[in-house]
Design a protein around this motif. Structure first.
Motif, short mmCIF file in Angstrom:
data_model
loop_
_atom_site.label_atom_id
_atom_site.label_comp_id
_atom_site.label_asym_id
_atom_site.label_seq_id
_atom_site.Cartn_x
_atom_site.Cartn_y
_atom_site.Cartn_z
N CYS A 46 0.87 -1.09 0.07
CA CYS A 46 -0.10 -0.09 -0.14
C CYS A 46 0.77 1.24 0.07
CB CYS A 46 -0.92 -0.09 1.18
SG CYS A 46 -2.20 -1.23 1.21
N LEU A 47 2.03 1.05 0.96
CA LEU A 47 3.01 2.49 0.82
C LEU A 47 3.38 2.62 -0.44
CD1 LEU A 47 4.00 4.38 2.53
CD2 LEU A 47 5.67 3.15 3.33
N GLY A 48 3.89 1.50 -1.29
CA GLY A 48 4.50 1.43 -2.44
C GLY A 48 3.60 2.06 -3.33
N SER A 49 2.40 1.76 -3.42
CA SER A 49 1.31 2.03 -4.33
C SER A 49 1.10 3.63 -4.14
CB SER A 49 0.08 1.34 -4.02
OG SER A 49 0.35 -0.06 -4.30
N VAL A 50 1.00 3.77 -3.01
CA VAL A 50 0.79 5.37 -2.62
C VAL A 50 2.03 6.32 -3.07
CG1 VAL A 50 0.69 7.14 -0.97
CG2 VAL A 50 -0.73 5.23 -0.60
N VAL A 51 3.18 5.88 -2.78
CA VAL A 51 4.47 6.60 -3.69
C VAL A 51 4.38 6.49 -5.13
CG1 VAL A 51 6.91 6.40 -3.61
CG2 VAL A 51 5.73 6.21 -1.51
N ILE A 52 3.95 5.41 -5.68
CA ILE A 52 4.03 5.28 -7.24
C ILE A 52 2.79 6.17 -7.59
CG2 ILE A 52 3.25 3.68 -9.04
CD1 ILE A 52 4.72 1.64 -7.51
N GLU A 59 4.54 13.30 -12.17
CA GLU A 59 4.87 13.20 -13.60
C GLU A 59 3.86 13.70 -14.60
OE1 GLU A 59 6.32 9.14 -14.58
OE2 GLU A 59 8.22 9.59 -13.35
N LEU A 60 2.71 13.26 -14.37
CA LEU A 60 1.42 13.67 -15.22
C LEU A 60 1.29 15.29 -15.04
CD1 LEU A 60 -1.23 12.87 -16.67
CD2 LEU A 60 -2.52 13.03 -14.67
N SER A 61 1.34 15.75 -13.73
CA SER A 61 1.45 17.27 -13.81
C SER A 61 2.58 17.91 -14.68
CB SER A 61 1.67 17.98 -12.38
OG SER A 61 1.80 19.06 -12.20
N GLN A 62 3.90 17.27 -14.66
CA GLN A 62 4.93 17.85 -15.30
C GLN A 62 4.59 17.77 -16.79
OE1 GLN A 62 8.25 15.42 -14.02
NE2 GLN A 62 8.74 17.06 -12.10
N VAL A 63 3.90 16.51 -17.43
CA VAL A 63 3.62 16.21 -18.75
C VAL A 63 2.43 17.53 -19.17
CG1 VAL A 63 2.60 14.72 -20.39
CG2 VAL A 63 4.34 13.84 -18.70
N SER A 64 1.58 17.59 -18.26
CA SER A 64 0.72 18.45 -18.45
C SER A 64 1.30 19.94 -18.60
CB SER A 64 -0.40 18.65 -17.40
OG SER A 64 -1.39 19.55 -17.82
N ASP A 65 2.42 20.24 -17.76
CA ASP A 65 2.76 21.70 -17.93
C ASP A 65 3.65 21.51 -19.39
OD1 ASP A 65 1.98 22.49 -15.53
OD2 ASP A 65 3.80 22.03 -14.46
#
Length: 181
Positions: A46-52, A59-65
């Motif tokens: 769960c912790l790994g999933s949250v981090v991912i 990354e999505l925000s960066q790609v959007s920018d």
């Protein structure tokens, strides 16, 4: 094996019961070593999933920018190209207009040149005609005997020559010895 045997055996298998005979509080499967391992594994997953998920969100925000910047760049380049195309079209129109004006000026100058050439040809022809006429007159009349001036008439001989003038009468009315003209 009897029911009592099973009861004693199952009691011994459960570590959650206390030795004084009371049951431990909570769920009995949480005290199993397998369940603790499963719980820790699920927590790590769960912790790994949250981090991912967080990393993917960043990354999505960066790609959007980046997409927004790329769209802005494309819009800027499009506007720049449209401006260049517009400037080129204006330059072509101005060039066509100036070529049209130059053609008109050339046609006007050519027409004036033709008119001047015709006038010059007419003047040249008149000059040739005058020269030929002068040659004919010079060949026909020659020089007068009394002077070196061409085209003299006998009436004017007394004014040019050194001899005394002869009496001249028009129609023979003044004297009988006068020359009749």
């Amino acid at each position: 094996m009897t029911f009592d045997d099973l009861k004693i055996k199952t009691m011994k298998d459960h570590p959650d019961e206390k030795s004084n005979g009371k049951k431990a509080k909570g769920l009995p499967f949480l005290y199993s070593p397998w369940w603790c391992l499963v719980a820790v594994t699920l927590g790590v997953l769960c912790l790994g999933s949250v981090v991912i998920i967080i990393k993917l969100g960043v990354e999505l925000s960066q790609v959007s920018d980046l997409l927004t910047q790329q769209q802005a760049n494309l819009t800027h380049q499009k506007n720049k190209l449209e401006g260049q195309i517009s400037a080129r079209q204006q330059a072509e129109e101005a060039s066509q207009e100036s070529q049209k004006e130059l053609k008109e000026i050339i046609e006007t100058l050519a027409q004036k040149l033709n008119e001047k050439s015709k006038e010059q040809m007419e003047l040249h022809q008149q000059n040739l005609n005058l020269q030929e006429t002068l040659k004919r007159v010079a060949n026909c009349s020659g020089l007068h005997r009394a002077s070196s001036f061409p085209f003299q008439f006998p009436i004017l001989d007394w004014a040019v020559s050194e001899e005394p003038p002869l009496p001249v009468a028009l129609g023979g009315r003044f004297s009988s010895d006068a020359l009749l003209i």
